[in-house]
Write an enzyme that holds these catalytic residues in place. Structure first.
Site, PDB file in Angstrom:
ATOM      1  N   ASN A   9       0.853  -1.114   0.084  1.00  0.00           N
ATOM      2  CA  ASN A   9      -0.037  -0.210   0.070  1.00  0.00           C
ATOM      3  C   ASN A   9       0.993   1.384  -0.032  1.00  0.00           C
ATOM      4  O   ASN A   9       1.469   1.547   1.132  1.00  0.00           O
ATOM      5  CB  ASN A   9      -1.012  -0.020   1.288  1.00  0.00           C
ATOM      6  CG  ASN A   9      -1.776   1.160   1.267  1.00  0.00           C
ATOM      7  OD1 ASN A   9      -1.890   1.815   0.440  1.00  0.00           O
ATOM      8  ND2 ASN A   9      -2.289   1.519   2.433  1.00  0.00           N
ATOM      9  N   LYS A  11       0.244   4.373  -0.355  1.00  0.00           N
ATOM     10  CA  LYS A  11      -0.285   5.392   0.337  1.00  0.00           C
ATOM     11  C   LYS A  11       0.092   6.769  -0.590  1.00  0.00           C
ATOM     12  O   LYS A  11      -0.044   6.550  -1.935  1.00  0.00           O
ATOM     13  CB  LYS A  11       0.113   5.790   1.794  1.00  0.00           C
ATOM     14  CG  LYS A  11      -0.033   4.525   2.454  1.00  0.00           C
ATOM     15  CD  LYS A  11       0.202   4.725   3.806  1.00  0.00           C
ATOM     16  CE  LYS A  11       0.003   3.353   4.748  1.00  0.00           C
ATOM     17  NZ  LYS A  11       0.161   3.388   6.192  1.00  0.00           N
ATOM     18  N   HIS A  94      -9.363   1.526   5.146  1.00  0.00           N
ATOM     19  CA  HIS A  94      -8.139   1.935   5.712  1.00  0.00           C
ATOM     20  C   HIS A  94      -8.197   2.698   6.802  1.00  0.00           C
ATOM     21  O   HIS A  94      -9.248   3.857   6.872  1.00  0.00           O
ATOM     22  CB  HIS A  94      -6.961   2.172   4.843  1.00  0.00           C
ATOM     23  CG  HIS A  94      -5.881   2.004   5.236  1.00  0.00           C
ATOM     24  ND1 HIS A  94      -5.267   2.948   6.326  1.00  0.00           N
ATOM     25  CD2 HIS A  94      -4.953   1.102   5.282  1.00  0.00           C
ATOM     26  CE1 HIS A  94      -4.006   2.675   6.386  1.00  0.00           C
ATOM     27  NE2 HIS A  94      -3.879   1.536   5.896  1.00  0.00           N
ATOM     28  N   GLU A  96      -6.620   4.923   7.855  1.00  0.00           N
ATOM     29  CA  GLU A  96      -6.355   6.495   7.731  1.00  0.00           C
ATOM     30  C   GLU A  96      -7.608   7.230   7.016  1.00  0.00           C
ATOM     31  O   GLU A  96      -7.745   8.328   7.332  1.00  0.00           O
ATOM     32  CB  GLU A  96      -5.111   6.723   6.786  1.00  0.00           C
ATOM     33  CG  GLU A  96      -3.745   6.184   7.842  1.00  0.00           C
ATOM     34  CD  GLU A  96      -2.620   5.857   6.632  1.00  0.00           C
ATOM     35  OE1 GLU A  96      -1.573   5.209   7.397  1.00  0.00           O
ATOM     36  OE2 GLU A  96      -2.817   5.745   5.299  1.00  0.00           O
ATOM     37  N   GLU A 166      -5.505  -4.345  10.624  1.00  0.00           N
ATOM     38  CA  GLU A 166      -4.436  -3.622  11.066  1.00  0.00           C
ATOM     39  C   GLU A 166      -4.644  -2.934  12.147  1.00  0.00           C
ATOM     40  O   GLU A 166      -5.339  -1.956  12.351  1.00  0.00           O
ATOM     41  CB  GLU A 166      -4.367  -2.634   9.871  1.00  0.00           C
ATOM     42  CG  GLU A 166      -3.937  -3.046   8.590  1.00  0.00           C
ATOM     43  CD  GLU A 166      -3.344  -2.032   7.447  1.00  0.00           C
ATOM     44  OE1 GLU A 166      -2.364  -2.228   6.942  1.00  0.00           O
ATOM     45  OE2 GLU A 166      -4.146  -1.040   7.368  1.00  0.00           O
ATOM     46  N   GLY A 172       2.795   2.117  10.723  1.00  0.00           N
ATOM     47  CA  GLY A 172       3.868   3.257  10.683  1.00  0.00           C
ATOM     48  C   GLY A 172       4.664   3.526  11.888  1.00  0.00           C
ATOM     49  O   GLY A 172       5.328   4.676  11.904  1.00  0.00           O
ATOM     50  N   SER A 212       3.571  -2.327  10.352  1.00  0.00           N
ATOM     51  CA  SER A 212       4.881  -2.374  10.324  1.00  0.00           C
ATOM     52  C   SER A 212       5.626  -3.782   9.846  1.00  0.00           C
ATOM     53  O   SER A 212       6.325  -4.358  10.648  1.00  0.00           O
ATOM     54  CB  SER A 212       5.480  -2.071  11.873  1.00  0.00           C
ATOM     55  OG  SER A 212       4.978  -0.422  12.043  1.00  0.00           O
TER      56      SER A 212
END
Length: 248
Positions: A9, A11, A94, A96, A166, A172, A212
């Protein structure tokens, strides 16, 4: 048998030129693998990446889409547009998108319905925040998100859907749930699918882990009983690193 899927991904990273070069670099090294190989990238480069990946086993996905085919939705991309350029997958829900752009379980469900209608394979993301984890709410959060996303989804369509667990606190941050912790939650998610449908259906659903994931821990993660792949952010931005993930 569930085929593992390793998905990058990107991003909001990479230029079109960098993306094309990346696909060119990884194609020879992932050829013939038993793992499904996927790169999810920004809209502007999808058509170029689909072209660059032709003749290989590398599939291309979008990072999001709208649930309407067309209309007055400035800045959005429709499933019709993605289908026209032969995109294989789309990431939905997702964290985010949920955190920064007000994505809800309801909108994820509407997008999921539309992706299935257009035969674009969906990756549905679920996961908890650090506060929710520390409050022992991980399973409750995942259950609500799965039930919301899968509302009115036909049983015959369920095996076409990939789920990505996730934990938000691990995205991250360099922090990673232990492979045992991730597997425990993924087993629970599979059990939620079993409750919504049946055991046979739940055993067909591929469930990834994301948070991660990198070459140094991917083998341990993939050795767990119920983890069927990884949705990878930072470690998917370099060709050598991504190849290591695929060839774990």
């Amino acid at each position: 048998m569930r085929i593992p899927i390793i998905a990058g991904n990107w991003k909001m990273n990479m230029t079109i030129k960098e993306g094309i070069e990346f696909i060119g670099k990884i194609k020879p090294s992932v050829k013939g693998t038993d793992v499904e190989v996927l790169i999810c990238a920004p809209y502007v480069m999808l058509k170029d990446l689909v072209e660059a990946a032709k003749g290989s086993n590398v599939k291309i996905g979008a990072e999001n889409m709208h649930y309407e085919e067309k209309g007055a939705f400035t800045g959005e991309i429709s499933p019709l547009m993605l289908k026209e350029i032969d995109v294989d997958y789309v990431i939905l829900g997702h964290s985010e998108r949920r955190q920064y752009y007000n994505e809800t379980d309801e909108t994820v469900n509407k997008k999921l319905v539309k992706a299935l209608e257009f035969k674009i394979s969906p990756i549905v993301c679920v996961g908890e925040t650090l506060d929710q984890r520390e409050g022992d709410l991980t399973k409750d959060v995942c259950k609500v998100q799965i039930e919301g996303a899968f509302n009115n989804i036909n049983q015959d369509d369920v095996e076409k859907i990939v789920i990505a667990y996730e934990p938000i606190w691990a995205i991250g941050t360099g922090k990673t749930a232990t492979s045992e912790e991730a597997n425990e939650v993924i087993m629970y998610i599979r059990n939620v699918i079993k409750g919504l449908y049946d055991e046979e259906t739940s055993e067909k659903v591929r469930i990834q882990y994301g948070g991660s994931v990198k070459p140094s821990n991917v083998e341990e993660i993939m050795n767990e009983s119920d983890i069927d792949g990884a949705l990878v952010g930072g470690a998917s931005l370099k060709a050598d690193s991504f190849v290591e993930l695929v060839n774990f």
